[in-house]
Design an enzyme around this catalytic site. Sequence first.
Site, PDB file in Angstrom:
ATOM      1  N   GLY A 132       0.818  -1.197   0.000  1.00 21.60           N
ATOM      2  CA  GLY A 132       0.000   0.000   0.000  1.00 21.60           C
ATOM      3  C   GLY A 132       0.855   1.252   0.000  1.00 21.60           C
ATOM      4  O   GLY A 132       1.963   1.287  -0.542  1.00 21.60           O
ATOM      5  N   SER A 133       0.371   2.289   0.648  1.00 19.09           N
ATOM      6  CA  SER A 133       1.015   3.601   0.558  1.00 19.09           C
ATOM      7  C   SER A 133       2.327   3.719   1.319  1.00 19.09           C
ATOM      8  O   SER A 133       3.014   4.742   1.196  1.00 19.09           O
ATOM      9  CB  SER A 133       0.046   4.687   1.033  1.00 19.09           C
ATOM     10  N   THR A 134       2.707   2.706   2.107  1.00 18.77           N
ATOM     11  CA  THR A 134       4.058   2.762   2.672  1.00 18.77           C
ATOM     12  C   THR A 134       5.095   2.751   1.545  1.00 18.77           C
ATOM     13  O   THR A 134       6.202   3.266   1.712  1.00 18.77           O
ATOM     14  CB  THR A 134       4.327   1.580   3.628  1.00 18.77           C
ATOM     15  N   PHE A 135       4.726   2.189   0.392  1.00 21.54           N
ATOM     16  CA  PHE A 135       5.653   2.150  -0.742  1.00 21.54           C
ATOM     17  C   PHE A 135       5.900   3.546  -1.321  1.00 21.54           C
ATOM     18  O   PHE A 135       6.871   3.748  -2.065  1.00 21.54           O
ATOM     19  CB  PHE A 135       5.120   1.218  -1.835  1.00 21.54           C
ATOM     20  N   LYS A 136       5.058   4.503  -0.980  1.00 19.72           N
ATOM     21  CA  LYS A 136       5.284   5.869  -1.453  1.00 19.72           C
ATOM     22  C   LYS A 136       6.602   6.439  -0.941  1.00 19.72           C
ATOM     23  O   LYS A 136       7.114   7.410  -1.512  1.00 19.72           O
ATOM     24  CB  LYS A 136       4.110   6.762  -1.044  1.00 19.72           C
TER      25      LYS A 136
END
Length: 483
Positions: free
Chosen positions: A219-223
Site C-alpha cells: 500500500g502507501s508505505t511504498f510511497k
Amino acid sequence: MNNAIRHTWLVSVGLFVVLFAALSLIQVALTEELNSHPNNVRQVYQDRGAPRGAITVDGTAIAESVPSEGTNFDYQRVYHDPFLYSGITGFYSIAAESTGLENSMNDYLTGQSDSQFFDRITSLFTGETLEGAQVELTLDPELQQLAYDTIPDGTRGSIIVSEVGTGEIKAMASKPSYDTNLLAVHSTTQFQENIDALSEEDGLSAYRFRPVYDTIAPGSTFKLIDLVAMLDSGDFDADTVMDNPSEIELPQSNRTLSNFFGGICDQQSEADLHFITAQSCNTPFAETAMDMGQEPIREAAEAFGWNQSIDFPLTVSPSQFPEVGSDAELAYASIGQASVTSTPLQMNMVAMAIANGGTLMQPTLIESVRAADLQVIERSEPEVFGEPISEDVAEELTELMQGPVESGTAWRGQSDRFDIAAKTGTAQIGDDSNLVHSWITGFAPADDPQYAVTVVYERIDYDYGSSLTAPNMRTMLEAVIEE
C-alpha cells in the site's frame, strides 16, 4: 636383538600411522557420506537425539535439549515461551526438515561448524559427547512479550522493532502462533497428527513466519520509495506544489485511480509535498510515476533490497517490484498495489535506512555464538547492507514523514514524549471480502532516530486496522526508547 626390537618398533609405528590415517579418513573425509547413508540407522538416532546447543535470549534458553527418558533418543528438544518465539526458533523434529534458526544455525547447534572443528577432534579422542554451540539472540525478552501481547488475538499481525544504528532486531512477533513443542515429538505419527491440527487454524502455518515470509501489497508505505526517486531526481523538494485531482483516468486503459473517497486530499486540488505525504494522496504519486517511468522507482526499491534474497540468518522471501507492462499498472504499482509486494521486514529496512541518515544496516538476530564452555566462537558486528539514499534525502524524508503523525493519516500515533516519523499504508486485497492489509512503518525520536518499528495487519477490516497500526507503533517506540 636390537634389530628385532627396531623392526618391531617400526612395524608398530607403521600400524599406528595406518590406523590413524584410516580413522582420520572415516571421521573427517567420509563423515558426511557415512552419516547420510540411508542404512545408517545408528547415526539417525545419534543425530536426532544429540544434545543440540541452546538458543537463548538475554541469557535464558528459549530452546534447549534435555535428557529424554523412555525413547530411543538420548535428548529431547524443548521450547520455552514457544508462542512468543515459534517463528524465530522454528522447530527441530525427527519427522520433518527443521525450520527457522533450528535450520539456518544447524551447523553451530550440532557442533558441525568449521569453527568447532577442534571440539569435534577432542570429543573423538576423549569419547565425550559433542555438544552444540549456544546461539544468543539480539531480542529483548520484555519487548518481545509486549509486541506479542500488543497484537490482538484473532488477527494476522506482525510487529518488528529494530535498532537503526546496528540493524539488531529487538522484537519480532506475529500472530497467530503455535506451540513448537507439539512438533518436537519423537513419534512421526504424533508429529503428523499435530501438524495437521495446526494447519486447520485459520491463517496459521508452522512453516511460514509472517514478518519474513509473507510478501503482500505494501500500500502507501511504498510511497516512501516514490519519494526517494522523486527527491533523487532533483526536480522535487518538500515545498514542491503538485496537481492533486480527486481522480485520474489511466492511459490505454478503462481504469481510473482516485484519492481516498471523502478524505482530506479532496480539499486541495493543488498541494505541496508536505500535504500530499501527510494525507497520502494517490493521484500525485501516480502521475509522477508515469512521468518518470518505472526505472527510477525500481532502482530506488532495489537499493533497499527489493528483488533479492536476504538472510539474517532467517531466509527472507524476496520483496518484488517486477517489470510493469503499462503506465496504468505503473500508476498502481507506485501506490504499493498491482504486482508490488513487500515483507514486513523489508519495509522496516526502509525505515531503518531513512532513520540512520541513509545508511542501511544489515538486519541481524544473532548477537553471539558460544561453545559449550561458553567461550565466544563468533560475535556479530554491525554490518552495512548498503547506502540507498544520501544524508540530505534522508533528512528531507524524515521531515516529510513527521507530517502523517502530526496532522495526517498516522495521527493516532502521536506521543507526548517525542516526535515520531512514519508512513501509513492501506492495500486493497482485490477480492470480494472488502478486507485490506493495514501498514505503518516509522521511527523515533524524529530528531535523533534510535529505533524503527513496522506494524502490519493482513486481511483486516479497514477501520479496525487503522485503529491498531499507529497506536501499536507508538506503544513499541515508547517502550524501547528510554525516558
